[in-house]
Design an enzyme around this catalytic site. Sequence first.
Site, mmCIF file in Angstrom:
data_model
loop_
_atom_site.group_PDB
_atom_site.id
_atom_site.type_symbol
_atom_site.label_atom_id
_atom_site.label_comp_id
_atom_site.label_asym_id
_atom_site.label_seq_id
_atom_site.Cartn_x
_atom_site.Cartn_y
_atom_site.Cartn_z
ATOM 1 N N CYS A 292 -21.566 -27.852 -60.996
ATOM 2 C CA CYS A 292 -22.924 -27.811 -61.591
ATOM 3 C C CYS A 292 -23.356 -26.385 -61.943
ATOM 4 O O CYS A 292 -24.566 -26.109 -61.979
ATOM 5 C CB CYS A 292 -23.977 -28.438 -60.677
ATOM 6 N N THR A 293 -22.408 -25.482 -62.156
ATOM 7 C CA THR A 293 -22.787 -24.122 -62.521
ATOM 8 C C THR A 293 -21.875 -23.598 -63.633
ATOM 9 O O THR A 293 -21.035 -22.720 -63.398
ATOM 10 C CB THR A 293 -22.857 -23.178 -61.287
#
Length: 334
Positions: A292-293
Amino acid sequence: MNKARMALSKLLGFSNPNDVAFTNNATMALNLAIKGLVKPGDHVITTMLEHNSVRRPLEYLKRTSNIEVDYVPVEPSGEMDFQALKGLFRSNTRVVIATHSSNLLGCILSIRELAELAHEHGAVMLVDGAQTVGHYPIHAEDMKLDLLAFPGHKGLLGPQGTGGLYIHPEINLEPQMHGGTGSQSEQPEQPDIRPERYEAGTPNVPGIAGLAAGVEEIYKIGVEPIYNHEWTLTQQIIEGLQELKGIRILGPKLGVARTGIVSFVLENQDPAQTAFELDRQYGIAVRAGYHCTPLGHESACTLNTGAVRVSVGHTTEEQEIDALLRAVYQLSQR
Ligand SMILES: Cc1ncc(COP(=O)(O)O)c(C=O)c1O
């Protein structure tokens, strides 16, 4: 609920237990902080290490509310260019948002220094504590934090579906949820007393009771011993992985402060396959992919591959690290 607020205020260093609003997770706390604070025309400074729970609300506001966002570049080692950051402040900079520790690199950002810079420029400091609360010492008042978002289910040992936002007494956020609070019921507006202002509707009392027990346990063990234990294990992992050929280890070098995360990529191997084999052949759970980054992966130059992320906690033992190193060694030999 009050027991949990009191335990959190003691653990995280803020005076008034009512300055914490409970949420379902860190994402909801970050949304409350960002959307409750940032107004059309505002400018926001944040970092390339942020999780999508910061990036997506900001990109949404960029699209819908005419705000501007600068993402401060970060080295693959996790070091941030403070000089570059200083040059980004403008008269309309409303908030500086930073993760306390990257969920990809494990590096720890100098939050106190960032908060001082933000305040010098009349901006608010919002910290994403998802990777540090319960793992790394935090004193919200000493560190001069205005807003601190955290999940209950990670370092605080609470159940899933719990989290919260510490809100400095001088910060007034626009509530993102309106409804019953069991107080000032004759008024059409959301009460401005805390914590009700930010906690409309029936709360997750069983979850918060579990969170209170988790926070009390962490307080009993002590955050400092937890950090030291996790740091020792990460050093053992890095030392072991460094011996392998054809491996790239992400984040800070050996000896540098970090949280309990080590990410790596084996040359010519898809991280998803490495993670799958660690699980199926060796019974070791890791996380592969983009975590998620995507901007974090861009900083680490792993946007094309993703990475394998190993995490340790306060109950992880040295033998488990030995087993991990043996398994990664065998996978690296193919
Ligand atoms: C740095 C960081 N921020 C935010 C989040 C989101 O947390 P939650 O799942 O509690 O919403 C995570 C979760 O992994 C995270 O690592």
